[in-house]
Design an enzyme around this catalytic site. Structure first.
Site, PDB file in Angstrom:
ATOM      1  N   HIS A 182      40.846  41.280  48.120  1.00 36.98           N
ATOM      2  CA  HIS A 182      40.588  40.597  46.853  1.00 36.98           C
ATOM      3  C   HIS A 182      40.464  39.072  46.982  1.00 36.98           C
ATOM      4  O   HIS A 182      41.291  38.413  47.607  1.00 36.98           O
ATOM      5  CB  HIS A 182      41.676  40.944  45.832  1.00 36.98           C
ATOM      6  N   TYR A 198      37.257  46.431  31.632  1.00 38.32           N
ATOM      7  CA  TYR A 198      38.321  45.649  32.261  1.00 38.32           C
ATOM      8  C   TYR A 198      39.423  46.557  32.823  1.00 38.32           C
ATOM      9  O   TYR A 198      40.425  46.809  32.163  1.00 38.32           O
ATOM     10  CB  TYR A 198      38.889  44.630  31.253  1.00 38.32           C
ATOM     11  N   HIS A 225      51.524  36.624  35.855  1.00 39.79           N
ATOM     12  CA  HIS A 225      50.771  37.715  35.231  1.00 39.79           C
ATOM     13  C   HIS A 225      50.023  38.517  36.287  1.00 39.79           C
ATOM     14  O   HIS A 225      49.939  38.125  37.447  1.00 39.79           O
ATOM     15  CB  HIS A 225      49.814  37.182  34.160  1.00 39.79           C
ATOM     16  N   HIS A 281      50.095  37.165  39.967  1.00 35.97           N
ATOM     17  CA  HIS A 281      49.991  35.784  40.433  1.00 35.97           C
ATOM     18  C   HIS A 281      50.555  34.801  39.420  1.00 35.97           C
ATOM     19  O   HIS A 281      50.577  35.053  38.218  1.00 35.97           O
ATOM     20  CB  HIS A 281      48.551  35.426  40.800  1.00 35.97           C
TER      21      HIS A 281
HETATM   22 FE   LIG Z   1      45.018  35.140  36.353  1.00 31.42          FE
END
Ligand SMILES: [Fe+2]
Length: 389
Positions: A260, A313, A335, A297
Site C-alpha cells: 500500500h 469505498y 484512524h 495511521h
Molecule cells: Fe487517512
C-alpha cells in the site's frame, strides 16, 4: 502555472504601443505574483482596467463562523443533505477552515455575479454538472471531475448549465502542482501523475461590452462591491504563465505499489499550509499477501479532509460514508479502515477483485481545521464511534 501561453492579439514587444483599429491605445495590465518576482501575464484591455465609479461594503449572505473541533473527534458530514441558496460564489456553505484555507460546498443552477478573490487562489472541484467559467482570460467549459484553478485576483463568474455542485477550496496563497513533479524550469517530469497536455486553459479572448458593471471583491478585510465603468471582460489578448486552468480528475494517472502506497502518490496540488490529493480508480496493490487498503495511521501534523466524490469505498464499509460524504480525521486521532474491512478486501481479492473504483478529493491541512456552519448542519453524530462497534 508551469508554462507560457498566448491567447488572442498581443504586440510584438511587451510595453510598447498597441493600437485599436480606431487608432486609440489598448490598456496594458500586468497580473503578477510575489512582487514582480514570479509568474505573471500581460493583458490588453479595450478600456482602462483601473476605471471604477463606485465602491460599497457588502454584508456576507452566508454564515462564515468557525468553531474548533472540540471535543476532538473524527467527523462525517453528509453534503447530500445540504440545500443551498444563492449561486456558486455567494451560496457557498462553509464546511471547515483555518488561517490557510477555507473549504465550502455549493449547489446552484444560477449564474454568479462577477467575482475577484484577492486573498488567494481558488481551486474549485466540480462534483456534478457542467458549468461555463468566464474570466478576463477567456472561457473554460468545466464539467464533472474538473478542478478549476483560479489565480488570485482573476475577475470571473460561474454560469451553470443546469444544477452544479462544487467543493470550493479557497487558499490564502497560490495553488500549484507539487514542486517535485516539475523540472527546475517548470516542465512536468516523467514521474508526475499528470502533465501539460492534461491542463485546459482559455483558448480565445472573451470580450463583453457593458457599462457600470459590479464586481464582488473578497479581501482579508471583508467583501466590497466595486462598480467598473466598463465591463472587465474586455481583453483582446494576453500572454504569460499566469492564468486559470482546469484539470480533470480522470486524467490523473494513479501510481500503484506492490504494497500500500501513502497519500503523497495521489498529490495533485499544493498550497500554503495544505495539499490536495486525488484518489482515483486504479489497480489494487499486487503483492500476493498485500492488504490493499490503508493501514491504521496517525498523520500527526495534518488534519485530513476527504470528500468522497464517486465510486465504492471498501475501507469505509460500515461507517455510513457514501458518495457526497466528507470525513474529517484530525491530528490527535488515529484512524483506519472500519472493523472487518481488511478481512473483506482480502476475501474480495481472493474472489478475483483486482481494482478499486474509489474517487475522492482529499485536502490535508497542516494546521487544525475548525468547523463551519455547513458541516455542522449535515453532521452524522455517530461516526466517531464506528470503529468501536
Ligand atoms: Fe487517512
Amino acid at each position: 502555472m508551469p508554462y507560457y501561453r498566448v491567447v488572442g492579439e498581443v504586440p510584438r514587444k511587451r510595453h510598447v504601443q498597441f493600437r485599436r483599429p480606431d487608432g486609440g491605445l489598448y490598456a496594458e495590465e500586468l497580473m503578477g505574483e510575489e512582487g514582480f518576482s514570479s509568474d505573471s501575464s500581460l493583458l490588453y484591455h479595450r478600456h482602462l482596467p483601473t476605471a471604477v465609479v463606485k465602491a460599497e461594503a457588502v454584508t456576507p449572505t452566508a454564515d462564515a463562523r468557525l468553531e474548533p473541533n472540540l471535543p476532538l473527534s473524527p467527523r462525517h458530514f453528509r453534503t447530500q443533505e445540504l440545500s443551498s441558496a444563492g449561486d456558486l460564489v455567494a451560496g457557498r456553505m462553509l464546511l471547515a477552515g483555518n488561517g490557510d484555507v477555507r473549504l465550502s460546498y455549493a449547489t446552484s443552477d444560477r449564474p454568479s455575479e462577477l467575482y475577484r478573490n484577492s486573498m488567494g487562489d481558488e481551486c474549485v472541484y466540480v462534483q456534478r454538472g457542467t458549468v461555463r467559467f468566464e474570466s478576463t482570460y477567456g472561457v473554460i467549459e468545466a464539467g464533472e471531475g474538473d478542478y478549476v484553478v483560479i489565480p488570485t485576483g482573476t475577475i470571473h463568474r460561474w454560469a451553470p448549465e443546469g444544477q452544479v455542485s462544487v467543493l470550493a477550496i479557497e487558499a490564502g496563497g497560490h495553488v500549484r502542482p507539487p514542486k517535485r513533479y516539475l523540472s527546475q524550469h517548470g516542465q512536468f517530469l516523467e514521474h508526475a501523475p499528470y502533465c501539460e497536455r492534461d491542463l485546459r486553459a482559455p483558448a480565445e479572448p472573451l470580450v463583453v461590452e457593458g457599462e457600470e458593471v459590479p464586481v464582488l471583491v473578497r479581501t482579508r478585510g471583508g467583501l466590497t462591491r466595486l462598480v467598473y465603468r466598463n465591463h472587465p471582460f474586455d481583453v483582446v489578448g494576453w500572454d504569460g504563465c499566469l492564468y486559470p486552468f482546469a484539470f480533470n480528475i480522470n486524467d490523473f494517472e494513479p501510481i500503484v505499489k506492490k504494497t500500500h502506497a501513502p497519500p503523497p502518490v495521489h498529490q495533485t496540488f499544493e498550497g500554503p499550509g495544505f495539499v490536495v490529493c486525488s484518489f482515483c480508480p486504479r489497480p489494487l496493490d499486487y503483492h500476493p499477501e498485500a492488504i490493499p487498503i490503508p493501514y491504521n495511521h496517525h498523520n500527526v501534523d495534518s488534519d485530513e479532509f476527504m470528500f468522497y466524490a464517486g465510486g465504492d469505498y471498501s475501507a469505509r464499509k460500515g461507517s455510513g460514508i457514501d458518495v457526497g460524504s466528507i470525513s474529517l480525521h484530525p491530528a490527535g486521532f488515529t484512524h483506519g479502515p472500519q472493523p472487518g474491512a481488511v478481512e473483506a478486501v482480502i476475501e474480495a481479492v481472493g474472489r478475483g477483485v483486482t481494482t478499486t473504483s474509489e474517487m475522492a478529493v482529499m485536502v490535508d491541512t497542516f494546521r487544525p481545521l475548525d468547523l463551519g456552519p455547513g458541516a455542522l448542519a449535515c453532521e452524522d453524530p455517530g461516526y466517531a464511534w464506528t470503529w468501536a462497534r
